[in-house]
Design an enzyme around this catalytic site. Sequence first.
Site, PDB file in Angstrom:
ATOM      1  N   ASP A  16       0.983  -1.240  -0.111  1.00 49.53           N
ATOM      2  CA  ASP A  16       0.173  -0.065  -0.019  1.00 49.53           C
ATOM      3  C   ASP A  16       1.070   1.360   0.171  1.00 49.53           C
ATOM      4  O   ASP A  16       1.971   1.204   0.625  1.00 49.53           O
ATOM      5  CB  ASP A  16      -0.834  -0.069   1.246  1.00 49.53           C
ATOM      6  CG  ASP A  16      -2.024   1.205   1.193  1.00 49.53           C
ATOM      7  OD1 ASP A  16      -2.393   1.473  -0.195  1.00 49.53           O
ATOM      8  OD2 ASP A  16      -2.562   1.398   2.238  1.00 49.53           O
ATOM      9  N   HIS A  33       2.278   3.480  -9.166  1.00 44.52           N
ATOM     10  CA  HIS A  33       2.176   1.836  -9.376  1.00 44.52           C
ATOM     11  C   HIS A  33       3.398   1.289 -10.020  1.00 44.52           C
ATOM     12  O   HIS A  33       3.989   0.124  -9.727  1.00 44.52           O
ATOM     13  CB  HIS A  33       0.876   1.673 -10.198  1.00 44.52           C
ATOM     14  CG  HIS A  33      -0.305   2.214  -9.403  1.00 44.52           C
ATOM     15  ND1 HIS A  33      -0.474   1.733  -8.271  1.00 44.52           N
ATOM     16  CD2 HIS A  33      -1.555   2.516  -9.842  1.00 44.52           C
ATOM     17  CE1 HIS A  33      -1.719   2.228  -7.771  1.00 44.52           C
ATOM     18  NE2 HIS A  33      -2.405   2.420  -8.541  1.00 44.52           N
ATOM     19  N   LEU A 127      11.871 -19.791  -5.170  1.00 47.09           N
ATOM     20  CA  LEU A 127      10.797 -19.059  -4.312  1.00 47.09           C
ATOM     21  C   LEU A 127       9.195 -19.036  -5.067  1.00 47.09           C
ATOM     22  O   LEU A 127       9.388 -19.025  -6.486  1.00 47.09           O
ATOM     23  CB  LEU A 127      11.388 -17.433  -4.675  1.00 47.09           C
ATOM     24  CG  LEU A 127      10.566 -16.574  -4.061  1.00 47.09           C
ATOM     25  CD1 LEU A 127      10.209 -16.613  -2.603  1.00 47.09           C
ATOM     26  CD2 LEU A 127      10.609 -14.989  -4.395  1.00 47.09           C
TER      27      LEU A 127
HETATM   28  C1  FPP Z   1      -2.127   0.104  -3.393  1.00 48.79           C
HETATM   29  O1  FPP Z   1      -1.458   1.498  -3.368  1.00 48.79           O
HETATM   30  C2  FPP Z   1      -1.401  -0.589  -4.552  1.00 48.79           C
HETATM   31  C3  FPP Z   1      -2.020  -0.897  -5.625  1.00 48.79           C
HETATM   32  C4  FPP Z   1      -3.583  -0.982  -5.624  1.00 48.79           C
HETATM   33  C5  FPP Z   1      -1.507  -1.619  -6.665  1.00 48.79           C
HETATM   34  C6  FPP Z   1      -0.203  -2.421  -6.470  1.00 48.79           C
HETATM   35  C7  FPP Z   1       0.422  -2.954  -7.707  1.00 48.79           C
HETATM   36  C8  FPP Z   1       1.914  -2.932  -7.864  1.00 48.79           C
HETATM   37  C9  FPP Z   1       2.602  -2.708  -6.714  1.00 48.79           C
HETATM   38  C10 FPP Z   1       2.253  -3.019  -9.074  1.00 48.79           C
HETATM   39  C11 FPP Z   1       2.655  -4.682  -9.032  1.00 48.79           C
HETATM   40  C12 FPP Z   1       2.519  -5.287 -10.317  1.00 48.79           C
HETATM   41  C13 FPP Z   1       2.433  -6.719 -10.592  1.00 48.79           C
HETATM   42  C14 FPP Z   1       2.622  -7.221 -12.127  1.00 48.79           C
HETATM   43  C15 FPP Z   1       2.333  -7.661  -9.592  1.00 48.79           C
HETATM   44  P1  FPP Z   1      -2.681   2.752  -3.373  1.00 48.79           P
HETATM   45  O2  FPP Z   1      -2.732   3.075  -4.644  1.00 48.79           O
HETATM   46  O3  FPP Z   1      -3.826   2.309  -2.611  1.00 48.79           O
HETATM   47  O4  FPP Z   1      -1.904   3.822  -2.623  1.00 48.79           O
HETATM   48  P2  FPP Z   1      -2.545   5.064  -1.682  1.00 48.79           P
HETATM   49  O5  FPP Z   1      -3.204   4.189  -0.496  1.00 48.79           O
HETATM   50  O6  FPP Z   1      -1.391   5.677  -1.384  1.00 48.79           O
HETATM   51  O7  FPP Z   1      -3.502   5.477  -2.301  1.00 48.79           O
END
Ligand code: FPP
Length: 245
Positions: A16, A33, A127
């Site tokens: 997050d 992201h 892994l």
């Molecule tokens: C949450 O942060 C994150 C997500 C909803 C997306 C997570 C995706 C990635 C880390 C990319 C991974 C890629 C693959 C292929 C697995 P948020 O957007 O809720 O952040 P915020 O709480 O600060 O708004």
Amino acid sequence: MKSDGDIPAHVAIVMDGNGRWAKQRRRPRTFGHQAGLKALRRIVEYCGRLGVAELTVFAFSSENWKRPKKEVSRLMELFMRALDKETRELHENGVRVRFIGDLEAFSPELREKVRQAEQLTANNDRLKLNVAASYGGRWDIVHAARELARDVASGRIQPGQIDEDLFASRLELSGSRDPDLFIRTGGEMRVSNFLLWQGAYSELFFSPVLWPDFGPEAMDEAIAAYQSRERRFGLTGEQLRQKSA
Ligand code: FPP
């Protein structure tokens, strides 16, 4: 982190903070992201080095479909590109990739890429990387219940045969051990519908670090906290010490 201490065999992470990380830089959420994907690559590599056997990450929740259309489609593009770009390297590094969640909700192209990545890496054992996408813990439980109900209705099993083991065998991650350590980055202290059943006895660790900044140092901190805990699984500390004596 104690290098001779117990390394958690299965780590689950709610990644997050991408949006906030981008906002701090006055950039669109998608930029966060993309940085999140880089952080994931770093953590996969680090877990491999530490000897973590399995890593399950929350990439996209059942609820994330409700985000603005543009963010959802950018995330889908990112998943596609990540599968194109990263699968070979993951394979060369002995990583087995598996997706968990309601993949029916994805486009046929994305589902096909997932299938190819899973097939290519199926025999790797350095892994295990499980990517939860269109996943929700409640969805997982309901899905398992529906399958069992079908088996009862068709007479394949009797209701009395349903116990925790049989139930767990119908969940995503069946065949995996339950996560030992459950990390959430980004400062919120919630489980947010991730691995509700499987995380029943996981040690929880909440890190204030936003996911794009989460690296080996932050991971070491989480593992150090894990190593300092006494996992009792409902027993008393005394009973545990007798068991291990
Ligand atoms: C949450 O942060 C994150 C997500 C909803 C997306 C997570 C995706 C990635 C880390 C990319 C991974 C890629 C693959 C292929 C697995 P948020 O957007 O809720 O952040 P915020 O709480 O600060 O708004």
